[in-house]
Design a protein around this motif. Structure first.
Motif, PDB file in Angstrom:
ATOM      1  N   SER A 102       0.827  -1.196   0.000  1.00  0.00           N
ATOM      2  CA  SER A 102       0.000   0.000   0.000  1.00  0.00           C
ATOM      3  C   SER A 102       0.869   1.256   0.000  1.00  0.00           C
ATOM      4  CB  SER A 102      -0.956  -0.029   1.196  1.00  0.00           C
ATOM      5  OG  SER A 102      -1.968   0.946   1.068  1.00  0.00           O
ATOM      6  N   MET A 103       0.841   2.084   1.033  1.00  0.00           N
ATOM      7  CA  MET A 103       1.708   3.257   1.093  1.00  0.00           C
ATOM      8  C   MET A 103       3.173   2.859   0.958  1.00  0.00           C
ATOM      9  SD  MET A 103       2.214   6.096   4.132  1.00  0.00           S
ATOM     10  CE  MET A 103       3.329   5.010   5.054  1.00  0.00           C
ATOM     11  N   GLY A 104       3.541   1.724   1.541  1.00  0.00           N
ATOM     12  CA  GLY A 104       4.906   1.230   1.382  1.00  0.00           C
ATOM     13  C   GLY A 104       5.251   0.952  -0.064  1.00  0.00           C
ATOM     14  N   GLY A 105       4.238   0.589  -0.859  1.00  0.00           N
ATOM     15  CA  GLY A 105       4.445   0.419  -2.289  1.00  0.00           C
ATOM     16  C   GLY A 105       4.746   1.739  -2.971  1.00  0.00           C
ATOM     17  N   TYR A 106       4.070   2.815  -2.536  1.00  0.00           N
ATOM     18  CA  TYR A 106       4.361   4.130  -3.105  1.00  0.00           C
ATOM     19  C   TYR A 106       5.813   4.527  -2.814  1.00  0.00           C
ATOM     20  CZ  TYR A 106      -0.783   4.400  -2.740  1.00  0.00           C
ATOM     21  OH  TYR A 106      -2.124   4.149  -2.803  1.00  0.00           O
ATOM     22  N   VAL A 107       6.269   4.219  -1.602  1.00  0.00           N
ATOM     23  CA  VAL A 107       7.656   4.515  -1.236  1.00  0.00           C
ATOM     24  C   VAL A 107       8.608   3.662  -2.084  1.00  0.00           C
ATOM     25  CG1 VAL A 107       9.349   4.547   0.637  1.00  0.00           C
ATOM     26  CG2 VAL A 107       6.962   5.156   1.097  1.00  0.00           C
ATOM     27  N   ALA A 108       8.260   2.392  -2.267  1.00  0.00           N
ATOM     28  CA  ALA A 108       9.091   1.502  -3.086  1.00  0.00           C
ATOM     29  C   ALA A 108       9.220   2.024  -4.513  1.00  0.00           C
ATOM     30  CB  ALA A 108       8.496   0.095  -3.087  1.00  0.00           C
ATOM     31  N   MET A 109       8.129   2.539  -5.074  1.00  0.00           N
ATOM     32  CA  MET A 109       8.181   3.074  -6.435  1.00  0.00           C
ATOM     33  C   MET A 109       9.096   4.288  -6.511  1.00  0.00           C
ATOM     34  SD  MET A 109       4.212   2.625  -7.620  1.00  0.00           S
ATOM     35  CE  MET A 109       3.282   1.353  -6.755  1.00  0.00           C
ATOM     36  N   GLN A 110       9.060   5.117  -5.471  1.00  0.00           N
ATOM     37  CA  GLN A 110       9.988   6.247  -5.436  1.00  0.00           C
ATOM     38  C   GLN A 110      11.425   5.759  -5.364  1.00  0.00           C
ATOM     39  OE1 GLN A 110       9.867   9.471  -5.748  1.00  0.00           O
ATOM     40  NE2 GLN A 110       7.670   9.878  -5.754  1.00  0.00           N
ATOM     41  N   MET A 111      11.666   4.695  -4.604  1.00  0.00           N
ATOM     42  CA  MET A 111      13.018   4.140  -4.554  1.00  0.00           C
ATOM     43  C   MET A 111      13.457   3.644  -5.927  1.00  0.00           C
ATOM     44  SD  MET A 111      13.419   2.123  -0.937  1.00  0.00           S
ATOM     45  CE  MET A 111      15.212   1.958  -1.212  1.00  0.00           C
ATOM     46  N   ALA A 112      12.528   3.036  -6.662  1.00  0.00           N
ATOM     47  CA  ALA A 112      12.859   2.536  -7.998  1.00  0.00           C
ATOM     48  C   ALA A 112      13.267   3.659  -8.936  1.00  0.00           C
ATOM     49  CB  ALA A 112      11.667   1.774  -8.574  1.00  0.00           C
ATOM     50  N   GLU A 113      12.732   4.854  -8.721  1.00  0.00           N
ATOM     51  CA  GLU A 113      13.073   6.001  -9.556  1.00  0.00           C
ATOM     52  C   GLU A 113      14.324   6.720  -9.056  1.00  0.00           C
ATOM     53  OE1 GLU A 113      11.177   7.703 -12.250  1.00  0.00           O
ATOM     54  OE2 GLU A 113      10.412   5.676 -12.488  1.00  0.00           O
ATOM     55  N   ARG A 114      14.445   6.848  -7.740  1.00  0.00           N
ATOM     56  CA  ARG A 114      15.497   7.692  -7.156  1.00  0.00           C
ATOM     57  C   ARG A 114      16.748   6.904  -6.757  1.00  0.00           C
ATOM     58  NH1 ARG A 114      13.263  12.581  -5.422  1.00  0.00           N
ATOM     59  NH2 ARG A 114      14.722  12.818  -3.689  1.00  0.00           N
ATOM     60  N   HIS A 115      16.582   5.615  -6.483  1.00  0.00           N
ATOM     61  CA  HIS A 115      17.698   4.810  -5.975  1.00  0.00           C
ATOM     62  C   HIS A 115      17.701   3.428  -6.639  1.00  0.00           C
ATOM     63  CE1 HIS A 115      18.103   7.891  -2.861  1.00  0.00           C
ATOM     64  NE2 HIS A 115      16.813   7.782  -2.664  1.00  0.00           N
ATOM     65  N   LYS A 116      17.506   3.396  -7.945  1.00  0.00           N
ATOM     66  CA  LYS A 116      17.316   2.117  -8.621  1.00  0.00           C
ATOM     67  C   LYS A 116      18.538   1.207  -8.517  1.00  0.00           C
ATOM     68  CE  LYS A 116      18.407   4.094 -13.171  1.00  0.00           C
ATOM     69  NZ  LYS A 116      17.861   4.316 -14.544  1.00  0.00           N
ATOM     70  N   HIS A 117      19.720   1.791  -8.325  1.00  0.00           N
ATOM     71  CA  HIS A 117      20.916   0.969  -8.190  1.00  0.00           C
ATOM     72  C   HIS A 117      20.913   0.160  -6.902  1.00  0.00           C
ATOM     73  CE1 HIS A 117      21.838   4.516  -5.807  1.00  0.00           C
ATOM     74  NE2 HIS A 117      22.795   3.844  -5.210  1.00  0.00           N
ATOM     75  N   ARG A 118      20.038   0.521  -5.955  1.00  0.00           N
ATOM     76  CA  ARG A 118      19.967  -0.204  -4.687  1.00  0.00           C
ATOM     77  C   ARG A 118      19.038  -1.407  -4.748  1.00  0.00           C
ATOM     78  NH1 ARG A 118      22.286   2.349  -0.347  1.00  0.00           N
ATOM     79  NH2 ARG A 118      22.419   0.145   0.178  1.00  0.00           N
ATOM     80  N   ILE A 119      18.313  -1.576  -5.867  1.00  0.00           N
ATOM     81  CA  ILE A 119      17.220  -2.543  -5.923  1.00  0.00           C
ATOM     82  C   ILE A 119      17.543  -3.692  -6.868  1.00  0.00           C
ATOM     83  CG2 ILE A 119      14.779  -2.876  -6.441  1.00  0.00           C
ATOM     84  CD1 ILE A 119      14.327   0.045  -5.744  1.00  0.00           C
ATOM     85  N   ALA A 120      17.477  -4.918  -6.320  1.00  0.00           N
ATOM     86  CA  ALA A 120      17.666  -6.122  -7.129  1.00  0.00           C
ATOM     87  C   ALA A 120      16.334  -6.619  -7.692  1.00  0.00           C
ATOM     88  CB  ALA A 120      18.314  -7.220  -6.288  1.00  0.00           C
ATOM     89  N   ALA A 121      15.263  -6.450  -6.928  1.00  0.00           N
ATOM     90  CA  ALA A 121      13.931  -6.890  -7.340  1.00  0.00           C
ATOM     91  C   ALA A 121      12.921  -6.197  -6.447  1.00  0.00           C
ATOM     92  CB  ALA A 121      13.792  -8.412  -7.231  1.00  0.00           C
ATOM     93  N   MET A 122      11.666  -6.198  -6.895  1.00  0.00           N
ATOM     94  CA  MET A 122      10.603  -5.573  -6.113  1.00  0.00           C
ATOM     95  C   MET A 122       9.414  -6.500  -6.000  1.00  0.00           C
ATOM     96  SD  MET A 122      10.677  -1.623  -7.469  1.00  0.00           S
ATOM     97  CE  MET A 122       9.436  -1.127  -6.281  1.00  0.00           C
ATOM     98  N   ILE A 123       8.739  -6.397  -4.860  1.00  0.00           N
ATOM     99  CA  ILE A 123       7.459  -7.066  -4.653  1.00  0.00           C
ATOM    100  C   ILE A 123       6.476  -5.989  -4.220  1.00  0.00           C
ATOM    101  CG2 ILE A 123       6.192  -8.830  -3.363  1.00  0.00           C
ATOM    102  CD1 ILE A 123       8.942 -10.192  -2.879  1.00  0.00           C
ATOM    103  N   LEU A 124       5.486  -5.738  -5.055  1.00  0.00           N
ATOM    104  CA  LEU A 124       4.490  -4.704  -4.789  1.00  0.00           C
ATOM    105  C   LEU A 124       3.174  -5.383  -4.454  1.00  0.00           C
ATOM    106  CD1 LEU A 124       5.370  -2.263  -7.712  1.00  0.00           C
ATOM    107  CD2 LEU A 124       6.032  -2.066  -5.304  1.00  0.00           C
TER     108      LEU A 124
END
Length: 273
Positions: A102-124
């Motif tokens: 939910s809201m944590g998903g919105y934060v995750a999407m921002q991470m994907a845009e702003r810090h994509k090098h930190r992310i190996a995979a996502m679960i939304l």
């Protein structure tokens, strides 16, 4: 249910901010981002099933749980930056799996845009990629004002029947009580700032096709807040990302059915282990 087994609860100091963080396990790091108006405790039953193979990291976002009450408003992008700084401070250098509800998903999407090098995979899970329309944003502002004027309980407790399925409410009283306690622990200013931040969040739907990391989408079969069709649209925009629908769950799928959710996590990260 086996309780809430985080082996360590620490306060992480990040740029003069304190981020209470629950940590358990070892292995591939997973950053768990809770929904509104909840906190990191919602991940406990799931972590119990995953900590043998994953390093589970679950912060209390600004003002939620044990997080200090916020005197000023915040944005989804600021919460995402908090999470990136948290990983830096914990010296988590390898890319992580980010799991947001939910809201944590919105934060995750921002991470994907702003810090994509930190992310190996996502679960939304139980979240949506589109922004609020004007009517929804107006309603969020009304909820924020009501919380500030009348107190948080007046706006969060009516959510309970939408957060949890009929099956969960009938068969898992401990889950009902946990959700209730998390909601009541959230102070009115945090409720207001979070509503305003969600009302102002970016629309990611048209940008999902640009993402290169693997993404798994999870929906609850009885979720009226984020219906299955909204999650299905997100999965389509992600280029056919897998959508898993968990029966007998509403908006709190990882907490309502942790065993099935744990299997989804394991399957979606199998190539990373």
């Amino acid at each position: 249910m086996h309780g809430f087994p985080f082996s360590d609860l620490i306060d992480v100091d990040v740029l003069h901010r304190r981020i209470p963080t629950r940590i358990s396990g070892r292995g591939l790091p997973i950053l768990f981002l809770h929904g509104y108006p909840l906190d990191s405790r919602m991940w406990g039953p799931l972590v119990h099933l995953l900590a043998s193979d994953y390093l589970c990291i679950a912060p209390d976002l600004r003002g939620f749980g044990r997080g200090p009450e916020q005197a000023m408003s915040f944005s989804m992008s600021q919460l995402a930056d908090d999470c990136a700084l948290l990983l830096d401070t914990l010296q988590i250098r390898q890319p992580v799996v980010v799991c947001g509800l939910s809201m944590g998903g919105y934060v995750a999407m921002q991470m994907a845009e702003r810090h994509k090098h930190r992310i190996a995979a996502m679960i939304l899970t139980n979240t949506r990629a589109n922004a609020d329309d004007p009517a929804a944003a107006k309603n969020r502002h009304a909820v924020a004002l009501k919380a500030l004027k009348e107190g948080g309980e007046s706006v969060v407790l009516p959510m309970l029947n939408k957060l949890l399925s009929v099956h969960t409410q009938s068969h898992q009283p401990e889950v009902v009580e946990l959700v209730r306690s998390m909601m009541l622990a959230t102070c009115k200013s945090t409720i207001a700032w979070a509503q305003m931040a969600m009302a102002a969040r970016e629309d990611f739907l048209a940008r999902l096709s640009d993402w290169t990391m693997p993404v798994t989408c999870v929906a609850g079969s009885e979720d009226s807040i984020v219906p299955e069709q909204a999650m299905r649209q997100m999965a389509k925009e992600l280029g056919g990302s897998e959508l898993r629908v968990v029966a007998n769950t509403a908006h709190m799928t990882p907490l309502e059915c942790p065993a099935e959710f744990a299997e989804i996590v394991r399957k979606s990260t199998s190539t990373l282990l």
